[in-house]
Design a protein around this motif. Structure first.
Motif, mmCIF file in Angstrom:
data_model
loop_
_atom_site.group_PDB
_atom_site.id
_atom_site.type_symbol
_atom_site.label_atom_id
_atom_site.label_comp_id
_atom_site.label_asym_id
_atom_site.label_seq_id
_atom_site.Cartn_x
_atom_site.Cartn_y
_atom_site.Cartn_z
ATOM 1 N N ASP A 1 57.343 -26.012 7.388
ATOM 2 C CA ASP A 1 56.972 -25.307 6.161
ATOM 3 C C ASP A 1 57.954 -25.574 5.025
ATOM 4 O O ASP A 1 57.702 -25.163 3.884
ATOM 5 C CB ASP A 1 56.890 -23.800 6.421
ATOM 6 C CG ASP A 1 55.723 -23.438 7.325
ATOM 7 O OD1 ASP A 1 54.743 -24.200 7.354
ATOM 8 O OD2 ASP A 1 55.804 -22.395 8.006
ATOM 9 N N THR B 1 63.967 -14.191 13.173
ATOM 10 C CA THR B 1 62.942 -14.203 12.146
ATOM 11 C C THR B 1 63.239 -15.304 11.140
ATOM 12 O O THR B 1 64.214 -16.048 11.274
ATOM 13 C CB THR B 1 62.878 -12.841 11.432
ATOM 14 O OG1 THR B 1 61.767 -12.809 10.533
ATOM 15 C CG2 THR B 1 64.161 -12.568 10.665
ATOM 16 N N ARG B 2 62.393 -15.407 10.121
ATOM 17 C CA ARG B 2 62.608 -16.376 9.049
ATOM 18 C C ARG B 2 62.761 -15.628 7.731
ATOM 19 O O ARG B 2 61.936 -14.780 7.390
ATOM 20 C CB ARG B 2 61.443 -17.363 8.948
ATOM 21 C CG ARG B 2 61.275 -18.269 10.136
ATOM 22 C CD ARG B 2 60.339 -19.440 9.820
ATOM 23 N NE ARG B 2 59.081 -19.009 9.230
ATOM 24 C CZ ARG B 2 58.155 -19.844 8.730
ATOM 25 N NH1 ARG B 2 58.377 -21.140 8.750
ATOM 26 N NH2 ARG B 2 57.031 -19.382 8.221
ATOM 27 N N ALA C 1 62.832 -15.684 3.627
ATOM 28 C CA ALA C 1 62.279 -16.437 2.501
ATOM 29 C C ALA C 1 63.345 -16.505 1.413
ATOM 30 O O ALA C 1 63.603 -15.520 0.720
ATOM 31 C CB ALA C 1 61.009 -15.768 1.982
ATOM 32 N N ARG D 1 58.539 -22.633 -4.400
ATOM 33 C CA ARG D 1 58.204 -22.132 -3.076
ATOM 34 C C ARG D 1 59.486 -21.781 -2.345
ATOM 35 O O ARG D 1 60.544 -22.361 -2.601
ATOM 36 C CB ARG D 1 57.393 -23.171 -2.295
ATOM 37 C CG ARG D 1 58.076 -24.511 -2.143
ATOM 38 C CD ARG D 1 57.162 -25.560 -1.524
ATOM 39 N NE ARG D 1 56.704 -25.172 -0.205
ATOM 40 C CZ ARG D 1 55.912 -25.931 0.542
ATOM 41 N NH1 ARG D 1 55.478 -27.100 0.081
ATOM 42 N NH2 ARG D 1 55.534 -25.531 1.736
ATOM 43 N N TRP E 1 62.391 -21.520 4.032
ATOM 44 C CA TRP E 1 62.388 -20.642 5.195
ATOM 45 C C TRP E 1 63.628 -20.911 6.025
ATOM 46 O O TRP E 1 63.900 -22.048 6.408
ATOM 47 C CB TRP E 1 61.120 -20.856 6.017
ATOM 48 C CG TRP E 1 59.882 -20.556 5.243
ATOM 49 C CD1 TRP E 1 59.013 -21.447 4.688
ATOM 50 C CD2 TRP E 1 59.391 -19.258 4.902
ATOM 51 N NE1 TRP E 1 58.008 -20.790 4.031
ATOM 52 C CE2 TRP E 1 58.209 -19.449 4.143
ATOM 53 C CE3 TRP E 1 59.820 -17.958 5.161
ATOM 54 C CZ2 TRP E 1 57.465 -18.384 3.649
ATOM 55 C CZ3 TRP E 1 59.077 -16.901 4.665
ATOM 56 C CH2 TRP E 1 57.919 -17.111 3.925
ATOM 57 N N GLN F 1 61.349 -11.078 3.297
ATOM 58 C CA GLN F 1 61.043 -11.200 4.710
ATOM 59 C C GLN F 1 59.936 -12.221 4.934
ATOM 60 O O GLN F 1 59.317 -12.714 3.985
ATOM 61 C CB GLN F 1 60.644 -9.847 5.286
ATOM 62 C CG GLN F 1 59.437 -9.201 4.637
ATOM 63 C CD GLN F 1 59.111 -7.864 5.257
ATOM 64 O OE1 GLN F 1 59.221 -7.683 6.463
ATOM 65 N NE2 GLN F 1 58.705 -6.902 4.437
ATOM 66 N N GLU F 2 59.701 -12.550 6.198
ATOM 67 C CA GLU F 2 58.681 -13.541 6.533
ATOM 68 C C GLU F 2 57.330 -13.083 6.003
ATOM 69 O O GLU F 2 56.958 -11.923 6.114
ATOM 70 C CB GLU F 2 58.614 -13.747 8.046
ATOM 71 C CG GLU F 2 57.775 -14.932 8.455
ATOM 72 C CD GLU F 2 58.023 -15.351 9.890
ATOM 73 O OE1 GLU F 2 57.492 -16.398 10.291
ATOM 74 O OE2 GLU F 2 58.754 -14.640 10.602
ATOM 75 N N GLY F 3 56.600 -14.023 5.426
ATOM 76 C CA GLY F 3 55.386 -13.680 4.712
ATOM 77 C C GLY F 3 55.642 -13.541 3.222
ATOM 78 O O GLY F 3 54.739 -13.202 2.458
ATOM 79 N N ASN F 4 56.923 -13.801 2.823
ATOM 80 C CA ASN F 4 57.329 -13.727 1.420
ATOM 81 C C ASN F 4 57.057 -12.343 0.835
ATOM 82 O O ASN F 4 56.601 -12.204 -0.298
ATOM 83 C CB ASN F 4 56.615 -14.806 0.593
ATOM 84 C CG ASN F 4 57.376 -15.135 -0.684
ATOM 85 O OD1 ASN F 4 58.555 -14.811 -0.813
ATOM 86 N ND2 ASN F 4 56.701 -15.760 -1.626
ATOM 87 N N LYS F 5 57.339 -11.305 1.635
ATOM 88 C CA LYS F 5 57.154 -9.931 1.193
ATOM 89 C C LYS F 5 58.516 -9.289 0.947
ATOM 90 O O LYS F 5 59.498 -9.638 1.596
ATOM 91 C CB LYS F 5 56.393 -9.130 2.256
ATOM 92 C CG LYS F 5 55.013 -9.674 2.587
ATOM 93 C CD LYS F 5 54.370 -8.853 3.689
ATOM 94 C CE LYS F 5 53.004 -9.405 4.072
ATOM 95 N NZ LYS F 5 52.394 -8.627 5.185
ATOM 96 N N TRP G 1 61.486 -6.481 1.151
ATOM 97 C CA TRP G 1 61.923 -5.590 2.219
ATOM 98 C C TRP G 1 61.582 -4.144 1.874
ATOM 99 O O TRP G 1 61.636 -3.753 0.705
ATOM 100 C CB TRP G 1 63.431 -5.716 2.425
ATOM 101 C CG TRP G 1 63.893 -7.082 2.793
ATOM 102 C CD1 TRP G 1 64.494 -7.995 1.972
ATOM 103 C CD2 TRP G 1 63.799 -7.703 4.077
ATOM 104 N NE1 TRP G 1 64.784 -9.149 2.660
ATOM 105 C CE2 TRP G 1 64.365 -8.996 3.960
ATOM 106 C CE3 TRP G 1 63.300 -7.296 5.313
ATOM 107 C CZ2 TRP G 1 64.442 -9.877 5.025
ATOM 108 C CZ3 TRP G 1 63.380 -8.173 6.383
ATOM 109 C CH2 TRP G 1 63.942 -9.443 6.235
#
Length: 296
Positions: free
Chosen positions: A13, A161-162, A164, A172, A175, A216-220, A222
């Motif tokens: 990714d 986890t990954r 962002a 973009r 990750w 956080q993962e999903g580019n959301k 925290w």
């Protein structure tokens, strides 16, 4: 070992040449950055600590993991090693990870006990020292981190986890793998702890600043501001990078991170030219010896 960085480089990714990854790799080793931008594929050395954390996050027990790898005949040796470490720690309460000292008598396996386990040990990198390193990471290192982080409530099992990593001007995220703990504080509050493995408490300020400003993962975003902790791979000690957290909160310093990335990316472009590789490395020479054969 910088396993997290090399796993990020191999993440499909992440596009090759991403400025954030290029900057992190340049800080690790300018020669490695040159090769990566030129198309070289990174090779990740087997990391028993990272493998143990990945398996632990799956919800397995240590016994189940060893059975899955094929060490059913060495479960007694694993139990004896854990008992030896616990006994050694009890008589040296003021020393972090005393079992890593050269005077520790355990952590050895007779040649006769290794017979018939070549296929199993190949799954742990093909080296028998990884067998005990894997057990130690599972049974002690991860617990030492949680003890030093001082969770007041039982945290969720540390997960791999990954993050962002985003900065102004990047289209973009990059990750980046990291450790993550979450713990409930009251009916609505959640404590979020990001753990970045380090060696001898050496903290890469760029990596820690990016983690503090990550999503956080999903580019959301925290649900609550995360804490970034340096977790030592060998000693099990954990410390919070307070200076990094303060730096991200200051607008002036927040703006310097993209400038640093821009400057480093320009240097990376120079390394692709016929000009010689930079002769000065911004990190100690022993940092990149594990993956880089050139000592500048």
């Amino acid at each position: 070992m910088h396993t997290d960085l090399f796993l990020a480089l191999l993440d499909r990714d992440n596009p090759r040449g991403h400025p954030i990854l290029a900057a992190l790799l340049y800080a690790f080793c300018p020669a490695a950055a040159r090769w990566w931008l030129a198309g070289a594929e990174p090779v990740v050395s087997f990391d028993p600590l990272w493998q143990a954390l990945t398996d632990l996050a799956k919800g397995e027990t240590l016994k189940e993991a060893l059975l899955r790898y094929g060490f059913e005949n060495l479960l007694g040796n694993a139990r004896s090693y854990v008992d030896e470490v616990e006994a050694y720690r009890r008589v040296r309460p003021g020393v972090f990870a005393p079992e890593t000292l050269p005077f520790f008598p355990g952590g050895h396996l007779e040649l006769a006990s290794r017979f018939g386990h070549q296929e199993a040990i190949n799954k742990l990198g093909g080296r028998w020292e990884n067998f005990f390193a894997y057990i130690r990471a599972w049974a002690f290192t991860a617990q030492d981190w949680e003890t030093n982080i001082r969770f007041f409530a039982a945290p969720a099992v540390g997960a791999v986890t990954r993050l962002a990593l985003m900065l102004p001007g990047t289209r973009r995220p990059a990750w980046f793998p990291a450790l993550l703990w979450t713990a409930r504080h009251g009916p609505s509050a959640t404590r979020i702890v990001i753990g970045l493995p380090v060696v001898e408490q050496a903290q890469d300020q760029l990596r820690f600043a990016l983690a503090q400003a990550s999503g956080q993962e999903g580019n959301k975003p925290w649900p609550s501001p995360p804490e970034v902790w340096a977790v030592d791979r060998l000693s099990g000690f954990a410390s919070q990078d307070i200076n990094c957290a303060e730096a991200v909160e200051r607008t002036s310093l927040k703006l310097t991170i993209p400038k640093i990335l821009s400057q480093i990316h320009c240097l990376l472009q120079v390394t692709l030219s016929p000009i010689a590789i930079p002769q000065r490395v911004p990190t100690p020479p022993n940092v990149c010896k594990q993956h880089c054969l050139i000592v500048l």
